[in-house]
Write an enzyme that holds these catalytic residues in place. Structure first.
Site, PDB file in Angstrom:
ATOM      1  N   GLU A  44      55.449  36.478  46.607  1.00  0.00           N
ATOM      2  CA  GLU A  44      55.699  36.134  47.958  1.00  0.00           C
ATOM      3  C   GLU A  44      54.369  35.281  48.222  1.00  0.00           C
ATOM      4  O   GLU A  44      53.278  35.634  48.119  1.00  0.00           O
ATOM      5  CB  GLU A  44      55.540  37.578  48.566  1.00  0.00           C
ATOM      6  CG  GLU A  44      55.180  37.330  50.234  1.00  0.00           C
ATOM      7  CD  GLU A  44      55.204  38.658  50.888  1.00  0.00           C
ATOM      8  OE1 GLU A  44      55.073  39.727  50.637  1.00  0.00           O
ATOM      9  OE2 GLU A  44      55.015  38.669  52.210  1.00  0.00           O
ATOM     10  N   ASP A 105      37.813  42.314  47.330  1.00  0.00           N
ATOM     11  CA  ASP A 105      37.542  41.572  48.687  1.00  0.00           C
ATOM     12  C   ASP A 105      36.312  42.283  49.036  1.00  0.00           C
ATOM     13  O   ASP A 105      36.352  43.288  49.480  1.00  0.00           O
ATOM     14  CB  ASP A 105      38.585  42.081  49.592  1.00  0.00           C
ATOM     15  CG  ASP A 105      38.415  41.300  51.136  1.00  0.00           C
ATOM     16  OD1 ASP A 105      37.500  40.532  50.962  1.00  0.00           O
ATOM     17  OD2 ASP A 105      39.069  41.720  52.000  1.00  0.00           O
ATOM     18  N   ASP A 107      33.130  41.776  51.703  1.00  0.00           N
ATOM     19  CA  ASP A 107      33.034  41.023  53.052  1.00  0.00           C
ATOM     20  C   ASP A 107      31.495  41.456  53.715  1.00  0.00           C
ATOM     21  O   ASP A 107      31.237  42.676  53.514  1.00  0.00           O
ATOM     22  CB  ASP A 107      34.127  41.456  54.023  1.00  0.00           C
ATOM     23  CG  ASP A 107      34.037  40.447  55.449  1.00  0.00           C
ATOM     24  OD1 ASP A 107      35.128  39.617  55.407  1.00  0.00           O
ATOM     25  OD2 ASP A 107      33.196  40.461  56.103  1.00  0.00           O
TER      26      ASP A 107
END
Ligand SMILES: [Zn+2]
Length: 399
Positions: A44, A105, A107
């Site tokens: 995807e 991830d 951040d």
């Protein structure tokens, strides 16, 4: 100039960027390799178009189709999802996820309780050091503790970093396995109301924690100086709450409040107080055996968005995608070079495509380096995959 970046130029510049600078071939090769046992077409992709129009469940069969799709849709942002048992655009309702890189991830917004130079969307070279520490610690753990090799590090485009692991074992790891890796790498626990978030007990420290502390120690004095963790009365108050023993806490408070506000001097004074206190209170020390280490970890250890790692079909921004707000390219970097990254030197679509920009030459060079880093990773991944498939074929022949 970096500051002149204007979002309105994106629709004009993106088609040129995708044609001339986006490494389409490497991108498809990287995803194809990570698609085994399923082909590229079952992966995807998702596009964010102008005005936040969001297209999910896109897929491509090859680089040519990818090029056509990029030209046709001109996405302002490009995200990558999982590999399904069927083309996601066709059978999305009963599609099953078969594979997905293990991703991390990190951040800087998750560091807002410790960083003092910036908050929220802001970022500077001072708080970037937290990302350097995170990258070095996680990279070492992934290599040494899990044996992963195909580890790709990418600047997220604004204030963080992403890590993609394409080893076969990683991309076929099930959800509990992903959760276990994420939990293994989490040392900071508890929400806003918990003052002390790291508890290492009193047994010998696990080798991964000792290794993490070696990384932290390389940067700790610099970070303390940059962030001034102990310089204001509020910050000092939060710091003192991490000291569990009341007698030591009082003593430290008195000494630090009497001193000038330099955080590094105050930290050194605290360490001396603690060491002296340990000598004098041997039996009471068990509960604070690793207090110094615990505080260092609370200030500097990686804060992960674990839900991204645990989830199979969490979309994550593609390498070399453009950040729609900053115009910056999500460059691929080597973990050893994270410390050398200067935020102003990260190429933007604007500086790359504007010959008259004063940053053009340097940003072109940095873009080439980023593509080369990506290429190295893709080549070594392809090599590792070839070996794995050969071994797999031989094993199946033997039975
Ligand atoms: Zn900052």
């Amino acid at each position: 100039m970096v500051g002149q970046y204007d979002e309105n130029v994106l629709p004009d510049m993106l088609p040129v960027y995708y044609t001339r600078l986006f490494p389409q071939n490497l991108f498809c090769r990287w995803l194809s390799c990570g698609n085994s046992p399923q082909p590229l077409s079952n992966r995807e992709l998702s596009f964010t178009l102008a005005d936040d129009v969001y297209l999910r469940y896109l897929s491509i069969n090859n680089q040519k189709e990818f090029f056509t799709l990029l030209q046709k849709k001109c996405p302002h942002k490009l995200d990558i999802g999982a590999v399904y048992n069927t083309k996601p655009s066709v059978g999305r309702h009963d599609a099953v996820v078969l594979a997905r890189e293990l991703v991390f991830d990190i951040d800087l917004t998750d560091y807002d309780e410790v960083r003092t130079c910036c908050q929220e969307a802001k970022v500077c070279d001072k708080c970037w050091k937290f990302m350097v520490v995170a990258c070095e610690i996680i990279n070492a753990a992934l290599k040494d503790d899990f044996g992963f090799q195909s580890i790709l590090w990418v600047f997220s485009g604004r204030r963080g970093i992403h890590c993609w692991i394409s080893d076969y074992e990683a991309r076929t790891l099930d959800s509990p396995g992903r959760a276990a890796v994420a939990d293994y790498l989490c040392l900071i626990m508890g929400g806003e109301n918990q003052s002390k978030k790291v508890h290492l007990g009193s047994d010998n420290l696990h080798s991964s924690i000792r290794r993490a502390l070696i990384v932290i120690d390389k940067y700790f004095d610099d970070i303390v100086q940059d962030q001034e963790f102990l310089s204001t009365s509020d910050r000092l108050k939060s710091f003192l709450k991490m000291i569990p023993d009341e007698a030591l806490r009082k003593q430290v408070q008195e000494n630090l409040e009497r001193m000038p506000t330099s955080s590094i001097d105050r930290w050194k004074c605290f360490v001396n107080n603690y060491n002296q206190f340990c000598k004098e209170n041997l039996h009471g020390m068990r509960k604070m055996k690793y207090l110094i280490e615990e505080i260092k970890i609370q200030y500097c250890y990686p804060r992960l968005d674990v839900n991204v790692t645990k989830g199979f079909n969490h979309l994550l921004k593609s390498p070399f995608s453009i950040h729609p707000k900053t115009g910056k390219v999500s460059v691929v970097f080597k973990p050893d070079n994270a410390k050398d990254i200067k935020l102003d030197e990260i190429p933007t679509i604007y500086t790359l495509l504007d010959d008259s920009s004063s940053d053009n030459v340097q940003h072109q060079t940095n873009m080439r380096t980023a593509v080369k880093n990506f290429q190295e990773l893709v080549f070594s991944l392809e090599k590792a995959e070839a070996v794995r498939r050969k071994t797999e074929a031989n094993t199946s022949l033997e039975f």
